[in-house]
Design an enzyme around this catalytic site. Structure first.
Site, PDB file in Angstrom:
ATOM      1  N   HIS A   1       0.796  -0.969   0.513  1.00 11.79           N
ATOM      2  CA  HIS A   1      -0.053  -0.030  -0.015  1.00 11.79           C
ATOM      3  C   HIS A   1       0.616   0.896  -0.081  1.00 11.79           C
ATOM      4  CE1 HIS A   1      -4.162  -1.183   0.551  1.00 11.79           C
ATOM      5  NE2 HIS A   1      -3.514  -2.523   1.062  1.00 11.79           N
TER       6      HIS A   1
ATOM      7  N   SER B   1      -8.885  18.986 -12.066  1.00  5.53           N
ATOM      8  CA  SER B   1     -10.051  19.539 -12.336  1.00  5.53           C
ATOM      9  C   SER B   1     -11.067  19.170 -11.810  1.00  5.53           C
ATOM     10  CB  SER B   1      -9.987  19.898 -13.324  1.00  5.53           C
ATOM     11  OG  SER B   1     -10.633  18.835 -14.656  1.00  5.53           O
TER      12      SER B   1
END
Length: 646
Positions: free
Chosen positions: A233, A579
């Site tokens: 991870h 965005s």
């Protein structure tokens, strides 16, 4: 002669009564234990299935690289994001850190560089009060840690002494309370109290940033006494799915992107293992029959940008040259963006095995079908690798264990897992190990206690069981169409019923890919009559996926819901400017590639119609996160009130 009155000894009656109560209680505890075991099996099976899906993304990224960039040749940012190492030179450090001011109004912890033990205490106290470390200090810590990590070998070698033990901790997964409890019970890191943290510091829990900062600050104060191994991870691709990326962007709305960029590279410099006393190999996942420490010690670990990004095929992959690569910090220059920037396929597989593999009782080495990466390795493989490298023991993490640790392979493999209550409150203990030279490992167990942990056992089991069946039902509804088709193929008489054995073994296991005791779980999932036949449609009575668009086809709903995590990761990679918006053309291109690779058989016209509907203001853009949130599961049941049911 008068008949003698027969009276029973009161003491004997009391003993018999006590035995009856004892036997009842033992059966009661056994039933609770069985229910707890089944719930844990569900949690773990679904966790590994999700990781398998994540690993399968790796082949899609290679496919996407070839196809997406052919249609978007101007978008070199995608190629850079996926396959090139991001290098942040000294001038970038000033740009990242120096231009971020810490305002006078900031009342959180203020670190003083060079760091000292005082700063560790300062962080611990601040995080106990749920304060957030300012982005300026976060970036400073990341850059300082990277500078030292770059000088370290792939395997850290350390020694213990009778008077100097070392503590080994497993997965923490963002659970700050567990780290605090370890330090409370075992003491803070210091020259006299060294630690090894064996990967998976982040993801899933809510305090991954706090744990990472505590560990890195401690590492900077005691670089030879606190050791950090990379886990599966510590990977920016894994963080996109399992929560750490989201945590950073929520806690650091202004500078989160910068933190992610620096962190992405820092991961690549974490050592991949620790060797203690030349006898004990500490690695996150495991080994395979092809594990070769000589290759692992020489490869340039910083080329492993993500375990989910396999090397692009080149001629050199088929013929690895075992050359001396020298210091791992001697990386190629920015202008040499070529196959030399990647690990070979063999080297990549070596690290995958180290980070993803799991031990099993069966002999040999065979694919890890549960996770989709690494292997299952048997006791013979363990003996072979240990003997070859003159080692005695493997300590690894990677798997949640009910007691926090487990010993297998004739005592030659130890699993340690340090996140307690990992799946649900009360689901498991955490543990850590203390090692001293010439003595057997000592195991210390604990469990973070919250209000719900103080509840009676049956209430804790009920809560865990409820949560487990909830996520299992969600997995079922995501494959509803496939399941119904499979059921109907077996239901030759069209009665709506199947024999329990058919429902359990032939259908569920093959469609869902979850190796679970389906017949034992059936009472929670489906209605069964006295003859043992199941009404297979009853599986879906209390759950459905909400339709974001009226008259939307069921198979499309299920597909979008099933692959929503994968689609979000793909979108986040394409969305290089962060965005949160995606154009209709980008969406169509992404979906066509996804559809072609995964073969989900959804008509392009359906996707076009759906995308157009989701473009609410008709500006040609879609808020992709909002788009995916439109697909959610509705449950029609609540937590059962009767704690003694079943």
């Amino acid at each position: 002669m008068a008949s003698a009155s027969i009276t029973k000894d009161p003491g004997d009656l009391m003993v018999r009564a006590a035995l009856i109560i004892q036997n009842w209680y033992r059966r009661y505890r056994a039933r609770l234990s069985a229910r707890q075991h089944y719930a844990l099996a569900i949690f773990q099976s679904i966790e590994y299935a999700d990781e398998q899906g994540q690993m399968q993304l790796s082949s899609f990224f290679s496919f996407m690289l070839e196809n997406y960039t052919n249609t978007h040749k101007e978008d070199s940012a995608l190629v850079s994001r996926l396959f090139e190492n991001t290098r942040l030179e000294s001038k970038d450090r000033e740009e990242y850190v120096g231009l971020i001011d810490v305002p006078d109004s900031y009342d959180g912890p203020r670190l003083q560089f060079p760091l000292t033990f005082t700063d560790i205490n300062l962080l611990l106290q601040a995080f106990k009060q749920q304060q957030i470390l300012h982005a300026h200090y976060v970036l400073e810590v990341l850059f300082e840690a990277r500078k030292i990590l770059k000088q370290m070998p792939n395997f850290t070698r350390i020694k213990t002494f009778p008077a100097k033990e070392i503590t080994i901790c497993g997965d923490l997964h963002g659970k700050l309370d567990d780290l605090m409890l370890i330090f409370y019970k075992n003491g803070l890191p210091s020259e006299k109290n060294p630690y090894v943290f064996n990967g998976d510091f982040v993801d899933r829990g809510n305090n991954s940033m706090e744990i990472l900062m505590i560990l890195l600050v401690s590492f900077l104060v005691y670089p030879t006494d606190l050791h950090l191994n990379r886990g599966n991870h510590e990977d920016f691709m894994m963080n996109l799915r399992y929560g750490f990326t989201k945590e950073i962007l929520q806690k650091y709305k202004l500078h989160g992107k910068k933190i992610l960029q620096v962190l992405e590279e820092l991961y690549t410099w974490l050592p991949i293992g620790t060797i203690i006393d030349n006898e004990i190999l500490v690695i996150h996942g495991g080994i395979s029959e092809s594990t070769d420490l000589s290759i692992l010690q020489q490869l340039q670990r910083n080329k492993m940008k993500s375990v989910l990004m396999p090397p692009v095929s080149t001629n050199q992959d088929s013929n690895i040259k075992k050359n001396k690569v020298g210091s791992p910090s001697a990386a190629a220059g920015p202008s040499e963006q070529s196959a030399s920037e990647q690990l070979t396929k063999l080297e990549w597989e070596q690290i995958i095995d180290l980070l993803w593999s799991d031990p099993r009782g069966k002999k040999g080495c065979y694919p890890n079908t549960s996770r989709g990466g690494g292997c299952y390795f048997g006791p013979d493989v363990t003996s072979k690798v240990l003997n070859k490298n003159q080692l005695k023991l493997v300590i690894r993490s990677h798997e949640c264990k009910p007691d926090g640790y487990e010993i297998c392979h004739d005592g030659k493999v130890i699993t340690v897992f340090s996140a307690s209550n990992y799946y649900e409150e009360g689901s498991n203990r955490g543990a850590y190990i203390r090692l001293s030279y010439g003595t057997s490992p000592q195991f210390f167990q604990y469990q973070v206690t919250s209000t719900s942990c103080l509840n009676p056992l049956y209430q804790r089991v009920n809560a865990m069981e409820f949560s487990a069946f909830r996520i299992l039902k969600e997995r079922m509804i995501a494959r509803k169409t496939d399941l119904i088709n499979a059921f109907e193929l077996r239901d030759h008489s069209k009665t709506g019923n199947l024999v329990l054995a058919q429902w359990a073994f032939f259908l569920w296991e093959s469609i869902l890919g979850l190796n679970l005791p389906w017949r034992s779980l059936s009472s929670h999932l489906v209605s069964t009559d006295a003859s043992g036949s199941v009404d297979y449609m009853s599986s879906f009575d209390d759950i459905h996926i909400e339709k974001p668009v009226k008259d939307m086809k069921s198979d499309l709903i299920e597909t979008m819901y099933r692959y929503r995590s994968d689609l979000k990761i793909i979108f986040n990679i394409i969305d290089t400017d962060q965005s949160g918006m995606i154009s209709m053309d980008e969406f169509r291109t992404m979906w066509k590639l996804f559809n072609a690779h995964y073969k989900v058989h959804i008509d392009d016209s359906q996707i076009d119609e759906l995308a157009s509907t989701m473009d609410s203001n008709k500006d040609g853009n879609i808020d992709f996160n909002e788009f995916l949130r439109a697909f959610y599961v509705v449950h029609k049941y609540e937590m059962p009130e009767n704690p003694l049911n079943k």
